[in-house]
Write an enzyme that holds these catalytic residues in place. Structure first.
Site, PDB file in Angstrom:
ATOM      1  N   ASP A   3       0.883  -1.173   0.000  1.00  0.00           N
ATOM      2  CA  ASP A   3       0.000   0.000   0.000  1.00  0.00           C
ATOM      3  C   ASP A   3       0.916   1.218   0.000  1.00  0.00           C
ATOM      4  O   ASP A   3       2.133   1.102   0.200  1.00  0.00           O
ATOM      5  CB  ASP A   3      -0.888  -0.010   1.255  1.00  0.00           C
ATOM      6  N   SER A   4       0.325   2.384  -0.207  1.00  0.00           N
ATOM      7  CA  SER A   4       1.113   3.610  -0.106  1.00  0.00           C
ATOM      8  C   SER A   4       1.643   3.808   1.313  1.00  0.00           C
ATOM      9  O   SER A   4       2.567   4.581   1.519  1.00  0.00           O
ATOM     10  CB  SER A   4       0.240   4.812  -0.473  1.00  0.00           C
ATOM     11  N   TYR A  35      -0.620   8.425  -2.134  1.00  0.00           N
ATOM     12  CA  TYR A  35      -0.659   8.218  -3.583  1.00  0.00           C
ATOM     13  C   TYR A  35      -1.818   8.992  -4.228  1.00  0.00           C
ATOM     14  O   TYR A  35      -1.774   9.317  -5.411  1.00  0.00           O
ATOM     15  CB  TYR A  35      -0.892   6.730  -3.887  1.00  0.00           C
ATOM     16  N   GLY A  36      -2.855   9.216  -3.424  1.00  0.00           N
ATOM     17  CA  GLY A  36      -4.125   9.724  -3.970  1.00  0.00           C
ATOM     18  C   GLY A  36      -4.023  11.051  -4.678  1.00  0.00           C
ATOM     19  O   GLY A  36      -4.847  11.373  -5.532  1.00  0.00           O
ATOM     20  N   CYS A  67      -4.361  -1.393  -2.069  1.00  0.00           N
ATOM     21  CA  CYS A  67      -4.530   0.047  -2.217  1.00  0.00           C
ATOM     22  C   CYS A  67      -5.438   0.290  -3.412  1.00  0.00           C
ATOM     23  O   CYS A  67      -5.152  -0.179  -4.521  1.00  0.00           O
ATOM     24  CB  CYS A  67      -3.145   0.660  -2.465  1.00  0.00           C
ATOM     25  N   THR A  69      -6.046   3.153  -4.896  1.00  0.00           N
ATOM     26  CA  THR A  69      -5.443   4.102  -5.841  1.00  0.00           C
ATOM     27  C   THR A  69      -4.440   3.376  -6.737  1.00  0.00           C
ATOM     28  O   THR A  69      -4.432   3.553  -7.962  1.00  0.00           O
ATOM     29  CB  THR A  69      -4.741   5.238  -5.068  1.00  0.00           C
ATOM     30  N   CYS A 183     -10.967   3.473   0.198  1.00  0.00           N
ATOM     31  CA  CYS A 183      -9.525   3.638   0.405  1.00  0.00           C
ATOM     32  C   CYS A 183      -9.191   2.769   1.604  1.00  0.00           C
ATOM     33  O   CYS A 183      -9.935   2.783   2.607  1.00  0.00           O
ATOM     34  CB  CYS A 183      -9.201   5.104   0.701  1.00  0.00           C
ATOM     35  N   THR A 184      -8.111   2.017   1.514  1.00  0.00           N
ATOM     36  CA  THR A 184      -7.827   1.047   2.579  1.00  0.00           C
ATOM     37  C   THR A 184      -7.413   1.698   3.898  1.00  0.00           C
ATOM     38  O   THR A 184      -7.388   1.038   4.933  1.00  0.00           O
ATOM     39  CB  THR A 184      -6.758   0.029   2.119  1.00  0.00           C
ATOM     40  N   HIS A 185      -7.104   2.993   3.872  1.00  0.00           N
ATOM     41  CA  HIS A 185      -6.825   3.688   5.132  1.00  0.00           C
ATOM     42  C   HIS A 185      -8.118   3.927   5.944  1.00  0.00           C
ATOM     43  O   HIS A 185      -8.070   3.996   7.170  1.00  0.00           O
ATOM     44  CB  HIS A 185      -6.199   5.074   4.869  1.00  0.00           C
TER      45      HIS A 185
HETATM   46  N1  DGL Z   1      -4.732   3.379   0.923  1.00  0.00           N
HETATM   47  C1  DGL Z   1      -4.768   3.841  -0.395  1.00  0.00           C
HETATM   48  C2  DGL Z   1      -6.035   3.577  -1.135  1.00  0.00           C
HETATM   49  O1  DGL Z   1      -6.667   2.562  -0.860  1.00  0.00           O
HETATM   50  C3  DGL Z   1      -4.051   5.086  -0.790  1.00  0.00           C
HETATM   51  C4  DGL Z   1      -4.260   6.321  -0.032  1.00  0.00           C
HETATM   52  C5  DGL Z   1      -3.268   7.360  -0.477  1.00  0.00           C
HETATM   53  O2  DGL Z   1      -2.079   7.071  -0.401  1.00  0.00           O
HETATM   54  O3  DGL Z   1      -3.695   8.415  -0.938  1.00  0.00           O
HETATM   55  O4  DGL Z   1      -6.432   4.290  -2.011  1.00  0.00           O
END
Ligand code: DGL
Length: 261
Positions: A3-4, A35-36, A67, A69, A183-185
């Site tokens: 993931d990022s 990454y977004g 992730c 993104t 988003c996985t966060h």
């Molecule tokens: N956790 C990521 C996702 O699922 C990326 C979030 C990010 O880095 O912007 O999109």
């Protein structure tokens, strides 16, 4: 898997529950998160570098792109460069949300990169054309939210969740009954998001379905054991921050190592 940053730990949590006998190697690209809000080509290049490292140094049997993104921006290139490697991606759970929603009013929180991608546009178009009831997806780009969760900044996470939930309420109206965490966060802010949305809104994320899909893809090579294997944690950023996040959210006690790419 990668993931990022720490967000993919929400997917690792589901994978550890589904496949406890499997050794997972988790890469957090925290030095390049989020990454977004980055250019797609830059995200794709990082994904290629991390995948090459996972293959060379860890001889992985399959790759989970944990992730949304990175899946939107890089999974086609990864599959093209590694045709012999099973690659499992993560996409916003529009289909499960559509199946669950009674009102058809669905909110989607994701990064700007995911929502602006051609892959997301296709996913949305597929859901709309397959719909047997009236559906309305309200999509909210959540600039800064993954970053606030990454930094474990409670005040910023709270302020951004308040802002985005209220924007979604305006857009989707009072009948919104389902919210996709794209988003996985974001599952790490689910308690807060549930409180802000109220009891009648169901939150949907993709950890468990991705874990089931990974089991299917691994097929007979799955090691059946109830003995949990401790994952290997690697990061391009701060090793202490990743070790602490794994401890806080997964009760995994292990020391993260620096990622050499
Ligand atoms: N956790 C990521 C996702 O699922 C990326 C979030 C990010 O880095 O912007 O999109």
């Amino acid at each position: 898997m990668f993931d990022s940053g720490v967000g993919g730990l929400s997917v690792l949590r589901a994978l550890l529950a589904e496949l406890p006998g499997t050794r997972f190697v988790y890469v957090a690209d925290s030095a390049h998160a989020p990454y977004g809000e980055r250019a797609a080509a830059e995200v794709a290049a990082r994904c290629q570098g991390m995948t090459a490292h996972l293959r060379d140094a860890h001889a992985i049997d399959a790759l989970v792109v944990a992730c949304n993104t990175a899946t939107a921006q890089a999974i086609d290139g990864l599959r093209a460069n590694h045709p012999d490697l099973p690659v499992i991606g993560v996409e916003p759970a529009l289909k499960p949300a559509a199946a669950h929603s009674a009102s058809g009013r669905i909110g989607v929180m994701a990064t700007r990169g995911t929502l602006g991608s051609a892959r997301f546009a296709q996913l949305l178009a597929r859901q709309m054309s397959a719909a047997t009831k009236s559906l309305n997806f309200s999509c909210q780009p959540c600039d800064g939210l993954a970053d606030a969760i990454e930094r474990n900044d409670a005040a910023a996470t709270m302020a951004l969740c308040e802002r985005y939930v209220s924007a979604l309420r305006e857009q989707a109206g009072p009948d919104m009954d389902t919210l996709v965490l794209g988003c996985t966060h974001y599952p790490f802010a689910s308690g807060l998001l549930s409180r802000l949305c109220g009891a009648k809104v169901t939150l949907v994320d993709t950890g468990a379905p991705v874990a089931r899909r990974t089991r299917e893809v691994l097929g007979e090579s799955v090691v059946s054991s109830s003995q949990a294997m401790t994952p290997i944690l690697l990061t391009s950023g701060c090793t202490r921050a990743l070790s602490q996040a794994a401890q806080r959210w997964l009760s995994v006690h292990t020391t993260a190592e620096p990622l050499p790419v």
